[in-house]
Every structure is written in structure tokens, then in C-alpha cells.
Design a protein around this motif. Structure first.
Motif, PDB file in Angstrom:
ATOM      1  N   LEU A 103       0.839  -1.198   0.000  1.00 37.58           N
ATOM      2  CA  LEU A 103       0.000   0.000   0.000  1.00 37.58           C
ATOM      3  C   LEU A 103       0.876   1.251   0.000  1.00 37.58           C
ATOM      4  O   LEU A 103       0.610   2.205  -0.735  1.00 37.58           O
ATOM      5  CB  LEU A 103      -0.939  -0.002   1.205  1.00 37.58           C
ATOM      6  CG  LEU A 103      -1.931   1.156   1.282  1.00 37.58           C
ATOM      7  CD1 LEU A 103      -2.831   1.184   0.055  1.00 37.58           C
ATOM      8  CD2 LEU A 103      -2.763   1.033   2.550  1.00 37.58           C
ATOM      9  N   GLY A 104       1.923   1.251   0.792  1.00 42.54           N
ATOM     10  CA  GLY A 104       2.848   2.382   0.810  1.00 42.54           C
ATOM     11  C   GLY A 104       3.483   2.615  -0.552  1.00 42.54           C
ATOM     12  O   GLY A 104       3.591   3.751  -1.017  1.00 42.54           O
ATOM     13  N   ALA A 105       3.895   1.535  -1.211  1.00 49.29           N
ATOM     14  CA  ALA A 105       4.491   1.654  -2.545  1.00 49.29           C
ATOM     15  C   ALA A 105       3.472   2.162  -3.563  1.00 49.29           C
ATOM     16  O   ALA A 105       3.794   3.005  -4.405  1.00 49.29           O
ATOM     17  CB  ALA A 105       5.057   0.305  -2.989  1.00 49.29           C
ATOM     18  N   ALA A 106       2.243   1.669  -3.474  1.00 57.34           N
ATOM     19  CA  ALA A 106       1.207   2.098  -4.412  1.00 57.34           C
ATOM     20  C   ALA A 106       0.896   3.582  -4.244  1.00 57.34           C
ATOM     21  O   ALA A 106       0.740   4.312  -5.234  1.00 57.34           O
ATOM     22  CB  ALA A 106      -0.062   1.268  -4.219  1.00 57.34           C
ATOM     23  N   VAL A 107       0.809   4.039  -3.014  1.00 56.53           N
ATOM     24  CA  VAL A 107       0.530   5.453  -2.762  1.00 56.53           C
ATOM     25  C   VAL A 107       1.685   6.307  -3.273  1.00 56.53           C
ATOM     26  O   VAL A 107       1.472   7.372  -3.861  1.00 56.53           O
ATOM     27  CB  VAL A 107       0.252   5.703  -1.262  1.00 56.53           C
ATOM     28  CG1 VAL A 107       0.250   7.181  -0.936  1.00 56.53           C
ATOM     29  CG2 VAL A 107      -1.062   5.065  -0.862  1.00 56.53           C
ATOM     30  N   GLN A 108       2.906   5.855  -3.093  1.00 59.48           N
ATOM     31  CA  GLN A 108       4.073   6.600  -3.582  1.00 59.48           C
ATOM     32  C   GLN A 108       4.045   6.711  -5.107  1.00 59.48           C
ATOM     33  O   GLN A 108       4.263   7.785  -5.668  1.00 59.48           O
ATOM     34  CB  GLN A 108       5.362   5.930  -3.129  1.00 59.48           C
ATOM     35  CG  GLN A 108       6.606   6.656  -3.610  1.00 59.48           C
ATOM     36  CD  GLN A 108       7.883   5.973  -3.170  1.00 59.48           C
ATOM     37  OE1 GLN A 108       7.875   5.043  -2.382  1.00 59.48           O
ATOM     38  NE2 GLN A 108       8.997   6.433  -3.680  1.00 59.48           N
ATOM     39  N   VAL A 109       3.767   5.607  -5.779  1.00 54.93           N
ATOM     40  CA  VAL A 109       3.716   5.608  -7.240  1.00 54.93           C
ATOM     41  C   VAL A 109       2.590   6.522  -7.730  1.00 54.93           C
ATOM     42  O   VAL A 109       2.767   7.288  -8.683  1.00 54.93           O
ATOM     43  CB  VAL A 109       3.546   4.171  -7.784  1.00 54.93           C
ATOM     44  CG1 VAL A 109       3.186   4.168  -9.260  1.00 54.93           C
ATOM     45  CG2 VAL A 109       4.816   3.375  -7.543  1.00 54.93           C
ATOM     46  N   TYR A 110       1.439   6.457  -7.077  1.00 53.20           N
ATOM     47  CA  TYR A 110       0.315   7.305  -7.459  1.00 53.20           C
ATOM     48  C   TYR A 110       0.664   8.778  -7.260  1.00 53.20           C
ATOM     49  O   TYR A 110       0.370   9.617  -8.121  1.00 53.20           O
ATOM     50  CB  TYR A 110      -0.929   6.919  -6.654  1.00 53.20           C
ATOM     51  CG  TYR A 110      -2.185   7.580  -7.130  1.00 53.20           C
ATOM     52  CD1 TYR A 110      -2.720   7.290  -8.377  1.00 53.20           C
ATOM     53  CD2 TYR A 110      -2.832   8.512  -6.330  1.00 53.20           C
ATOM     54  CE1 TYR A 110      -3.869   7.904  -8.811  1.00 53.20           C
ATOM     55  CE2 TYR A 110      -3.990   9.128  -6.767  1.00 53.20           C
ATOM     56  CZ  TYR A 110      -4.511   8.820  -8.003  1.00 53.20           C
ATOM     57  OH  TYR A 110      -5.655   9.444  -8.438  1.00 53.20           O
ATOM     58  N   SER A 111       1.310   9.089  -6.148  1.00 46.82           N
ATOM     59  CA  SER A 111       1.725  10.466  -5.873  1.00 46.82           C
ATOM     60  C   SER A 111       2.698  10.960  -6.946  1.00 46.82           C
ATOM     61  O   SER A 111       2.572  12.092  -7.437  1.00 46.82           O
ATOM     62  CB  SER A 111       2.381  10.538  -4.492  1.00 46.82           C
ATOM     63  OG  SER A 111       2.965  11.799  -4.290  1.00 46.82           O
TER      64      SER A 111
END
Length: 96
Positions: free
Chosen positions: A55-63
Motif C-alpha cells: 500500500l505504501g508503494a502504491a501510494v508513492q507511485v500514485y503520488s
């Protein structure tokens, strides 16, 4: 016919960039750590670690995607504005 409001596009880019920055600043893994620490050695603890990492990686990529979108929107606004001024200048006093 394509009509572009460069200022509106620039303003929208600012909002998208602010949203991307806000997402980058979120602590999405923190709440999972509390659960994981409370249930050390369990499958739930392992699942919390797995989910929080992804989830942390996904949020970073989305950001990062939002930041790139904002940059592209600003560049497009600049291109449209430059083209508009160039065409107007080509028409001389009539185009101003």
C-alpha cells in the motif's frame, strides 16, 4: 475546435500537485504497524507487513504520477500560451 484556458490549466495543475504532495505525506503504513506489533508472530502480523509495504508503494507511485501529471499540464499550458501569442503576433495589430 479546441479551446484552452492556459491559466485554468495551470490552476488545475497546482491542485493536482497539492493532492500528490498530500498523498506523499500520508503515513499509510503506520496503522498497520500497530496491529502487527500487537500480534507478533501471527499470520495477521505478517499480513499487516505485506499489505502496508504494498500500500505504501502504491501510494508513492500514485503520488509521483500526480506530480508528473501536474508538470505535464503546466508544460501544455505554456505551449498553448506560446502558440496563441505567436499566432496573434502573426496577425499583427488585428490579432492583439
Amino acid at each position: 475546435m479546441l479551446t484552452v484556458d492556459p491559466q485554468g490549466l495551470t490552476d488545475a495543475a497546482g491542485q493536482v500537485e497539492a493532492t500528490g504532495s498530500a498523498l506523499a505525506g500520508l503515513d499509510v503504513a503506520g496503522p498497520f504497524a500497530t496491529v502487527s506489533d500487537a500480534l507478533v508472530g501471527s499470520r495477521t502480523s505478517q499480513s499487516c507487513l505485506w499489505v502496508s509495504t504494498r500500500l505504501g508503494a502504491a501510494v508513492q507511485v500514485y503520488s509521483e504520477g500526480l506530480q508528473a501529471l501536474a508538470t505535464a499540464a503546466r508544460a501544455s499550458a505554456g505551449d498553448f500560451s506560446g502558440t496563441d501569442h505567436g499566432v496573434a503576433s502573426g496577425f499583427g495589430p488585428v490579432g492583439r
